[in-house]
Design an enzyme around this catalytic site. Structure first.
Site, PDB file in Angstrom:
ATOM      1  N   HIS A 125      -3.935  -0.299  -6.804  1.00  0.00           N
ATOM      2  CA  HIS A 125      -3.566  -0.855  -5.826  1.00  0.00           C
ATOM      3  C   HIS A 125      -5.726  -0.799  -5.077  1.00  0.00           C
ATOM      4  CE1 HIS A 125      -0.143   0.726  -4.013  1.00  0.00           C
ATOM      5  NE2 HIS A 125       0.039   1.624  -4.860  1.00  0.00           N
ATOM      6  N   ASP A 126      -5.760  -1.003  -4.403  1.00  0.00           N
ATOM      7  CA  ASP A 126      -7.368  -1.532  -3.642  1.00  0.00           C
ATOM      8  C   ASP A 126      -8.083  -0.441  -4.527  1.00  0.00           C
ATOM      9  OD1 ASP A 126      -8.293  -2.446  -1.422  1.00  0.00           O
ATOM     10  OD2 ASP A 126      -9.507  -0.565  -1.543  1.00  0.00           O
ATOM     11  N   ASP A 150      -7.955  -5.083  -0.725  1.00  0.00           N
ATOM     12  CA  ASP A 150      -6.124  -6.048  -0.195  1.00  0.00           C
ATOM     13  C   ASP A 150      -6.222  -6.637   1.175  1.00  0.00           C
ATOM     14  OD1 ASP A 150      -5.234  -3.722  -1.489  1.00  0.00           O
ATOM     15  OD2 ASP A 150      -4.515  -2.715   0.092  1.00  0.00           O
TER      16      ASP A 150
END
Length: 296
Positions: A125-126, A150
């Site tokens: 994820h980010d 993102d």
């Protein structure tokens, strides 16, 4: 201006990056159809307000791609732009990969690490992408207040490449497959620093004239008086003009300590009033609600 008013975007993506990208395309006039799994995008249950904001104005179709591909293929046949954010290879296994679209379609895959590298299938994820990209090296263990990988590297990177591909299609009649790597895109945001910083962490806390300071009421000021003319005027307004001579001195912590001692003596509103008529590059740390009202 609605330059994309005749463009159909079909968005198969999940979570923030694709949703933000297709919202930007919507703002430019495109028609956006989101193809969601049964029950909707997972973001709807984890952050319903975010989901509502990012999907406002879009059309939505819930579809189990493993059971019924026909509606998806109908959309793919019409689409000018297709967005997806599955791990590499998954979209093709589901039957909605780039090989399923016509030659005029711009097909955009938003990925964590791009294709063919050693991290291609790595989950993330980010925060992971920013760590791999070197973006957090100055400020860890603190984290950015906005999802840079993102939103900037992923979503806006995708929008930039999609617009360029649509322009190229006007010239050649052909679309193509765009692959966005959020990690590589994030690294590009810091790659200009690979040679050397003039001062370590120059824009990430290394300079006293480029920091955030607390005020008397527990609020914060952003001070970004990088140019000597701005810092000189700031120190004059603080009745400490002698501090301007130390703007780039070796002991930045000592200077920052003196500035902190000054800024904590008044509430935020008083400082903003004092600086309002002068070019000193000082502003508030506004809340999201305050920013929305001020920028409306």
């Amino acid at each position: 201006m609605r330059p994309l008013r005749d463009i159909l975007v079909v968005d198969f993506s999940r979570y923030i990056p694709g949703a933000f990208a297709s919202r930007e395309l919507l703002e430019l006039g495109a028609r956006v159809v989101c193809v969601e799994p049964p029950g909707g995008d997972p973001l709807r249950s984890t952050a319903p307000a975010w989901d509502a904001a990012l999907r406002a104005g879009k059309e939505s179709l819930e579809l189990d791609l493993k059971r019924d591909l026909a509606p998806a293929h109908e959309l793919l046949a019409e689409a000018d732009v297709v967005l997806e954010s599955f791990r590499p290879g998954v979209a093709s296994r589901l039957g909605i990969g780039p090989e399923q679209v016509g030659e005029r379609t711009v097909y955009c895959s938003i990925t964590g690490f791009g294709l063919r590298g050693r991290h291609e299938q790595r989950a993330g994820h980010d925060l992971n992408y920013l760590g791999w990209a070197g973006v957090l090296s100055d400020t860890a263990p603190a984290w950015p207040p906005v999802q840079v990988a993102d939103l900037a590297a992923g979503a806006l990177g995708a929008v930039t490449q999609i617009l360029a591909a649509l322009l190229e299609r006007e010239r050649t009649g052909k679309g193509g497959h765009i692959v966005i790597s959020m990690t590589h895109g994030s690294h590009r945001l810091v790659a200009h620093r690979l040679g050397a910083d003039t001062l370590p962490g120059m824009l990430t806390g290394g300079l006293a004239c480029y920091r955030i300071y607390e005020t008397q009421d527990g609020r914060y000021l952003t001070v970004a008086a990088l140019e000597p003319v701005f810092f000189r005027r700031l120190t004059e307004l603080l009745d400490r003009p002698e501090l301007s001579e130390r703007q780039f001195s070796a002991d930045q912590e000592a200077l920052a300590g003196e500035l902190a001692t000054i800024f904590v003596t008044r509430p935020l509103a008083e400082w903003l009033e004092l600086f309002d008529a002068d070019d000193v590059c000082v502003g508030p740390v506004a809340t999201i609600a305050e920013a929305a009202a001020d920028l409306a």
